[in-house]
Write an enzyme that holds these catalytic residues in place. Structure first.
Site, PDB file in Angstrom:
ATOM      1  N   GLY A   1       0.789  -1.224   0.000  1.00 33.58           N
ATOM      2  CA  GLY A   1       0.000   0.000   0.000  1.00 33.58           C
ATOM      3  C   GLY A   1       0.822   1.275   0.000  1.00 33.58           C
ATOM      4  O   GLY A   1       0.285   2.356  -0.246  1.00 33.58           O
ATOM      5  N   SER A   2       2.113   1.161   0.245  1.00 31.69           N
ATOM      6  CA  SER A   2       2.984   2.329   0.338  1.00 31.69           C
ATOM      7  C   SER A   2       3.504   2.752  -1.034  1.00 31.69           C
ATOM      8  O   SER A   2       4.219   1.983  -1.691  1.00 31.69           O
ATOM      9  CB  SER A   2       4.178   2.011   1.250  1.00 31.69           C
ATOM     10  OG  SER A   2       5.220   2.944   1.071  1.00 31.69           O
TER      11      SER A   2
END
Length: 220
Positions: free
Chosen positions: A11-12
């Site tokens: 998700g980063s």
């Protein structure tokens, strides 16, 4: 060479920018997920790798490095077959560095102003002024792209990887209007056509995009 290990979470955006760089360089590496919700980034074994307890973090045979901008420039400088992704020519590198600093300061802070209250404070109303600021970023990037097919000129660089990783989520809040920002729209399409894009960024961002949509945010 020793085995590279990347610590991160899909998700980063910064993690995905490193994944894009690793794939572009065709490097062999291990990818270890750091579960932030379970506070794995605060465990002693991870703090030895990155005392700042952030992702991404890189382990290159015992050499530890954090911050995606530092990691990507290091990877290209050490392992690149050529310097096209991060040029050695000082003037060309200065342009790439300027784009990287724009990403780390303006792009990141503009996105964080939108996502932090939504993700961590459960504030589903996003002030219009923050969306307007995001459109300001679109305008600047479109200006950068007037000088070439990529953010720093005619060649793909790590600056493109950093910005596209962030943009994957931004587009949920503000789609790019191709009539207003034709160069930016064309650049996004161009980056998505890279053979490693989907594996390194597109598919990995799907979960965070669904999470954003699940927040049912409104712009006020």
């Amino acid at each position: 060479m020793g085995k590279l290990t990347l610590y991160g979470i899909d998700g980063s955006p910064p993690v995905r920018s490193v994944l894009l760089t690793l794939r572009a360089l065709n490097l062999d590496f291990d990818y270890k997920i750091v579960n932030l919700m379970e506070k794995e980034h605060l465990k002693p074994e991870f703090l030895k790798i990155n005392p700042l307890h952030t992702v991404p973090a890189l382990d290159d045979n015992g050499f530890y490095l954090s911050d995606s901008h530092a990691i990507n420039s290091y990877l290209v400088s050490k392992y690149g077959r050529n310097d096209s992704l991060y040029p050695k020519d000082l003037k060309k590198r200065a342009i790439v560095d300027q784009r990287l600093h724009y990403d780390s300061s303006v792009v990141t802070s503009t996105g964080r102003a939108i996502t932090f209250p939504l993700f961590w404070e459960n504030k589903s109303e996003i002030p219009q002024a923050r969306i307007d600021a995001l459109e300001g970023v679109y305008k600047s990037l479109n200006l950068f792209l007037e000088n070439g097919n990529y953010l720093a000129g005619d060649n793909l660089t790590i600056a493109d990887f950093h910005v596209i990783a962030s943009f994957t989520g931004f587009l949920v809040f503000l789609p790019v209007d191709a009539t207003k920002y034709p160069d930016l729209a064309a650049w996004i399409k161009r980056i998505k056509e890279l053979p490693y894009y989907e594996e390194a960024n597109g598919s990995r961002a799907a979960q965070i995009i669904e999470f954003i949509k699940s927040k049912n945010f409104t712009i006020v």
